[in-house]
Design a protein around this motif. Structure first.
Motif, PDB file in Angstrom:
ATOM      1  N   HIS A  40      47.492   4.129 -42.627  1.00 16.14           N
ATOM      2  CA  HIS A  40      48.579   3.785 -43.541  1.00 16.14           C
ATOM      3  C   HIS A  40      49.975   3.903 -42.952  1.00 16.14           C
ATOM      4  CE1 HIS A  40      45.177   4.559 -46.304  1.00 16.14           C
ATOM      5  NE2 HIS A  40      45.720   3.587 -46.996  1.00 16.14           N
ATOM      6  N   ALA A  41      50.102   4.328 -41.721  1.00 12.59           N
ATOM      7  CA  ALA A  41      51.435   4.365 -41.111  1.00 12.59           C
ATOM      8  C   ALA A  41      51.957   2.941 -40.915  1.00 12.59           C
ATOM      9  CB  ALA A  41      51.386   5.081 -39.768  1.00 12.59           C
ATOM     10  N   PRO A  42      53.229   2.685 -41.210  1.00 13.98           N
ATOM     11  CA  PRO A  42      53.767   1.330 -41.019  1.00 13.98           C
ATOM     12  C   PRO A  42      53.847   0.971 -39.539  1.00 13.98           C
ATOM     13  CG  PRO A  42      55.530   2.859 -41.563  1.00 13.98           C
ATOM     14  CD  PRO A  42      54.248   3.623 -41.712  1.00 13.98           C
ATOM     15  N   PRO A  43      53.772  -0.296 -39.211  1.00 11.90           N
ATOM     16  CA  PRO A  43      53.787  -0.698 -37.798  1.00 11.90           C
ATOM     17  C   PRO A  43      55.012  -0.192 -37.040  1.00 11.90           C
ATOM     18  CG  PRO A  43      53.165  -2.551 -39.191  1.00 11.90           C
ATOM     19  CD  PRO A  43      53.595  -1.459 -40.113  1.00 11.90           C
ATOM     20  N   GLU A  44      56.169  -0.157 -37.720  1.00  9.14           N
ATOM     21  CA  GLU A  44      57.398   0.260 -37.038  1.00  9.14           C
ATOM     22  C   GLU A  44      57.407   1.739 -36.678  1.00  9.14           C
ATOM     23  OE1 GLU A  44      58.385  -0.133 -41.523  1.00  9.14           O
ATOM     24  OE2 GLU A  44      57.156  -1.145 -39.999  1.00  9.14           O
ATOM     25  N   ALA A  45      56.454   2.513 -37.207  1.00  4.89           N
ATOM     26  CA  ALA A  45      56.362   3.931 -36.860  1.00  4.89           C
ATOM     27  C   ALA A  45      55.676   4.142 -35.507  1.00  4.89           C
ATOM     28  CB  ALA A  45      55.609   4.701 -37.933  1.00  4.89           C
ATOM     29  N   HIS A  46      54.948   3.119 -35.034  1.00  3.80           N
ATOM     30  CA  HIS A  46      54.209   3.237 -33.765  1.00  3.80           C
ATOM     31  C   HIS A  46      53.408   4.536 -33.726  1.00  3.80           C
ATOM     32  CE1 HIS A  46      56.159  -0.301 -32.039  1.00  3.80           C
ATOM     33  NE2 HIS A  46      57.298   0.150 -32.553  1.00  3.80           N
ATOM     34  N   HIS A  47      52.757   4.824 -34.831  1.00  2.00           N
ATOM     35  CA  HIS A  47      51.994   6.065 -34.980  1.00  2.00           C
ATOM     36  C   HIS A  47      50.809   6.070 -34.020  1.00  2.00           C
ATOM     37  CE1 HIS A  47      50.260   9.512 -37.132  1.00  2.00           C
ATOM     38  NE2 HIS A  47      49.100   8.891 -37.054  1.00  2.00           N
ATOM     39  N   GLY A  48      50.644   7.181 -33.317  1.00  2.00           N
ATOM     40  CA  GLY A  48      49.532   7.304 -32.390  1.00  2.00           C
ATOM     41  C   GLY A  48      48.898   8.678 -32.458  1.00  2.00           C
TER      42      GLY A  48
ATOM     43  N   GLU B 160      51.623   6.776 -48.211  1.00  2.00           N
ATOM     44  CA  GLU B 160      51.719   7.869 -47.244  1.00  2.00           C
ATOM     45  C   GLU B 160      51.742   9.253 -47.884  1.00  2.00           C
ATOM     46  OE1 GLU B 160      53.806   6.628 -43.165  1.00  2.00           O
ATOM     47  OE2 GLU B 160      55.211   6.784 -44.828  1.00  2.00           O
ATOM     48  N   THR B 161      52.292   9.350 -49.083  1.00  2.00           N
ATOM     49  CA  THR B 161      52.523  10.659 -49.693  1.00  2.00           C
ATOM     50  C   THR B 161      51.691  10.879 -50.954  1.00  2.00           C
ATOM     51  OG1 THR B 161      54.784  10.693 -48.809  1.00  2.00           O
ATOM     52  CG2 THR B 161      54.287  12.198 -50.624  1.00  2.00           C
ATOM     53  N   TYR B 162      51.905  10.054 -51.975  1.00  2.00           N
ATOM     54  CA  TYR B 162      51.246  10.318 -53.256  1.00  2.00           C
ATOM     55  C   TYR B 162      49.731  10.125 -53.167  1.00  2.00           C
ATOM     56  CZ  TYR B 162      50.509  10.620 -58.285  1.00  2.00           C
ATOM     57  OH  TYR B 162      50.079  11.009 -59.519  1.00  2.00           O
ATOM     58  N   ASP B 163      49.287   9.146 -52.380  1.00  2.00           N
ATOM     59  CA  ASP B 163      47.847   8.900 -52.241  1.00  2.00           C
ATOM     60  C   ASP B 163      47.242   9.622 -51.034  1.00  2.00           C
ATOM     61  OD1 ASP B 163      47.790   7.325 -54.484  1.00  2.00           O
ATOM     62  OD2 ASP B 163      47.912   5.422 -53.406  1.00  2.00           O
ATOM     63  N   HIS B 164      48.011  10.503 -50.400  1.00  5.44           N
ATOM     64  CA  HIS B 164      47.484  11.206 -49.229  1.00  5.44           C
ATOM     65  C   HIS B 164      46.334  12.115 -49.651  1.00  5.44           C
ATOM     66  CE1 HIS B 164      47.285  13.589 -45.562  1.00  5.44           C
ATOM     67  NE2 HIS B 164      48.031  12.664 -44.988  1.00  5.44           N
ATOM     68  N   PRO B 165      45.236  12.117 -48.883  1.00  9.97           N
ATOM     69  CA  PRO B 165      44.065  12.909 -49.294  1.00  9.97           C
ATOM     70  C   PRO B 165      44.312  14.414 -49.342  1.00  9.97           C
ATOM     71  CG  PRO B 165      43.762  11.998 -47.083  1.00  9.97           C
ATOM     72  CD  PRO B 165      44.971  11.342 -47.657  1.00  9.97           C
ATOM     73  N   LEU B 166      45.324  14.914 -48.652  1.00 15.35           N
ATOM     74  CA  LEU B 166      45.601  16.342 -48.697  1.00 15.35           C
ATOM     75  C   LEU B 166      46.447  16.744 -49.898  1.00 15.35           C
ATOM     76  CD1 LEU B 166      46.399  17.209 -44.953  1.00 15.35           C
ATOM     77  CD2 LEU B 166      44.236  17.516 -46.182  1.00 15.35           C
ATOM     78  N   LEU B 167      47.166  15.807 -50.493  1.00  8.63           N
ATOM     79  CA  LEU B 167      48.003  16.161 -51.638  1.00  8.63           C
ATOM     80  C   LEU B 167      47.123  16.594 -52.802  1.00  8.63           C
ATOM     81  CD1 LEU B 167      50.867  16.310 -52.914  1.00  8.63           C
ATOM     82  CD2 LEU B 167      50.431  14.003 -53.792  1.00  8.63           C
ATOM     83  N   ASP B 168      47.306  17.820 -53.229  1.00  8.26           N
ATOM     84  CA  ASP B 168      46.562  18.328 -54.374  1.00  8.26           C
ATOM     85  C   ASP B 168      47.413  18.089 -55.619  1.00  8.26           C
ATOM     86  OD1 ASP B 168      45.278  19.950 -56.351  1.00  8.26           O
ATOM     87  OD2 ASP B 168      44.347  21.113 -54.746  1.00  8.26           O
ATOM     88  N   ARG B 169      47.155  16.970 -56.275  1.00  9.60           N
ATOM     89  CA  ARG B 169      47.986  16.600 -57.424  1.00  9.60           C
ATOM     90  C   ARG B 169      47.866  17.618 -58.547  1.00  9.60           C
ATOM     91  NH1 ARG B 169      46.712  10.143 -58.217  1.00  9.60           N
ATOM     92  NH2 ARG B 169      47.148   9.444 -56.077  1.00  9.60           N
ATOM     93  N   ALA B 170      46.691  18.212 -58.689  1.00  9.52           N
ATOM     94  CA  ALA B 170      46.488  19.157 -59.790  1.00  9.52           C
ATOM     95  C   ALA B 170      47.252  20.459 -59.582  1.00  9.52           C
ATOM     96  CB  ALA B 170      45.003  19.452 -59.959  1.00  9.52           C
ATOM     97  N   LEU B 171      47.445  20.874 -58.325  1.00 12.41           N
ATOM     98  CA  LEU B 171      48.163  22.117 -58.041  1.00 12.41           C
ATOM     99  C   LEU B 171      49.634  21.898 -57.713  1.00 12.41           C
ATOM    100  CD1 LEU B 171      45.553  24.195 -55.987  1.00 12.41           C
ATOM    101  CD2 LEU B 171      46.211  24.453 -58.382  1.00 12.41           C
ATOM    102  N   SER B 172      50.056  20.642 -57.625  1.00  9.06           N
ATOM    103  CA  SER B 172      51.470  20.330 -57.385  1.00  9.06           C
ATOM    104  C   SER B 172      52.192  20.298 -58.729  1.00  9.06           C
ATOM    105  CB  SER B 172      51.615  18.981 -56.670  1.00  9.06           C
ATOM    106  OG  SER B 172      51.018  19.024 -55.391  1.00  9.06           O
TER     107      SER B 172
END
Length: 309
Positions: free
Chosen positions: A43-51, A204-216
């Motif tokens: 999910h990183a945008p192309p301009e981030a050149h994430h590696g 990148e943020t709200y749908d991130h698998p580590l985000l615990d929506r219930a505890l946030s």
């Protein structure tokens, strides 16, 4: 010993798990999973050149590197590199090979400045300085003993204040994006960030698998989200506060404490024994809040910077 550096095999769950395992040993206070690594890669945008790179010794993954361009910074060419080697495999050349490969890749896509977090030990600092990096700001990792510590009592919120969770905004998380964007703009750091892409933020943020929506926890004042604490968990035993912030118009009312206290109380009730967070060393107000809860510094990082010619 045959040592190579290669890209993470995004289609191989075992490779991602090996990457995550190295990180868990090198940074035991952070949260990370194989699933989250693959999410970041996808999910990183192309301009981030994430590696994502791994160092492999005789078929075993012993080191990792993550690299990217700060695409959300108003200043172009800000590169980010973070290299970590499994503690059982230090001084075998993996860190050097990972750093060199990452630096070359970022330089090739226009990086003018490289930034890297380094654990504050003599060996790690010397490693960075040998590569031409100079120390900048520092940050702390903090730990709270939820199992045996005593949290402050959670008082009933004022009549105009409601405690909700990030999960309550699943149908329309835009108010959380607006709150995150405002507080992120005020967060101290070496690279300014501007959150202006809602759809990308959702991925990148709200749908991130580590985000615990219930505890946030989200503190809502007269119907307006005013403060929040965003929590990441790994589904095992790690609870990490990734971000806590208050909108400018609502600061000075103790809403950040309220958000954190609500989340920590519920995390303890859910069975979490330890809570971790990170704090810029210059962010006095947030350090004071965490000290009030009983957090103690468990490690320190130094941000190192290298200017490219």
């Amino acid at each position: 010993m045959t040592l190579i550096v290669r890209d993470l095999r995004a289609a191989d769950p075992a490779d991602a798990e090996a990457f995550a395992d190295v990180r868990r040993h090198a940074l035991p206070f952070l949260v990370g999973t194989a699933e989250s690594l693959l999410h970041d890669a996808t999910h990183a945008p192309p301009e981030a050149h994430h590696g994502q790179l791994v160092a492999e010794a005789d078929g075993e993954v012993i080191g990792t590197a993550q690299l990217s361009i700060a695409h959300d910074s108003p200043v172009p060419g800000q590169g980010d590199i973070n290299v970590y080697v499994h503690p059982a495999h230090l001084r075998r050349g993996a860190g050097t090979l990972l750093a060199r490969t990452a630096e070359e890749r970022l330089s090739a896509v226009g990086a003018r400045r490289l930034l890297s977090w380094v654990l504050d030990t003599p060996e790690n600092r010397a490693f960075a300085e040998r590569r031409g990096y100079a120390p900048s700001r520092s940050a702390h990792f903090l730990r709270l003993d939820l199992a045996h510590g005593t949290l402050p009592p959670l008082d009933a919120p004022p009549g105009d204040v409601e405690l909700r969770t990030a999960a309550d905004f699943a149908d329309d998380p835009r108010p959380l994006f607006d709150l995150d964007a405002e507080t992120t703009a005020d967060e101290p750091g070496d690279v300014d960030a501007e959150l202006d892409d809602y759809e990308q933020w959702v991925k990148e943020t709200y749908d991130h698998p580590l985000l615990d929506r219930a505890l946030s926890t989200v503190v809502v004042v007269d119907g307006t989200p005013a403060a929040f604490t965003a929590v990441r968990t790994d589904g095992r035993d790690r609870y990490f506060t990734a971000m806590t912030g208050t909108a400018r118009a609502f600061r000075g009312r103790g809403l950040a404490k309220l958000a954190k206290n609500d989340s920590l109380q519920r995390a303890r009730a859910a069975g979490y024994a330890e809570a971790f967070t990170g704090n810029d060393a210059g962010n006095g107000p947030m350090l004071a809040v965490n000290k009030w809860f009983g957090y103690e510094v468990c490690a320190t990082e130094v941000r190192y910077v290298r200017e490219l010619g």
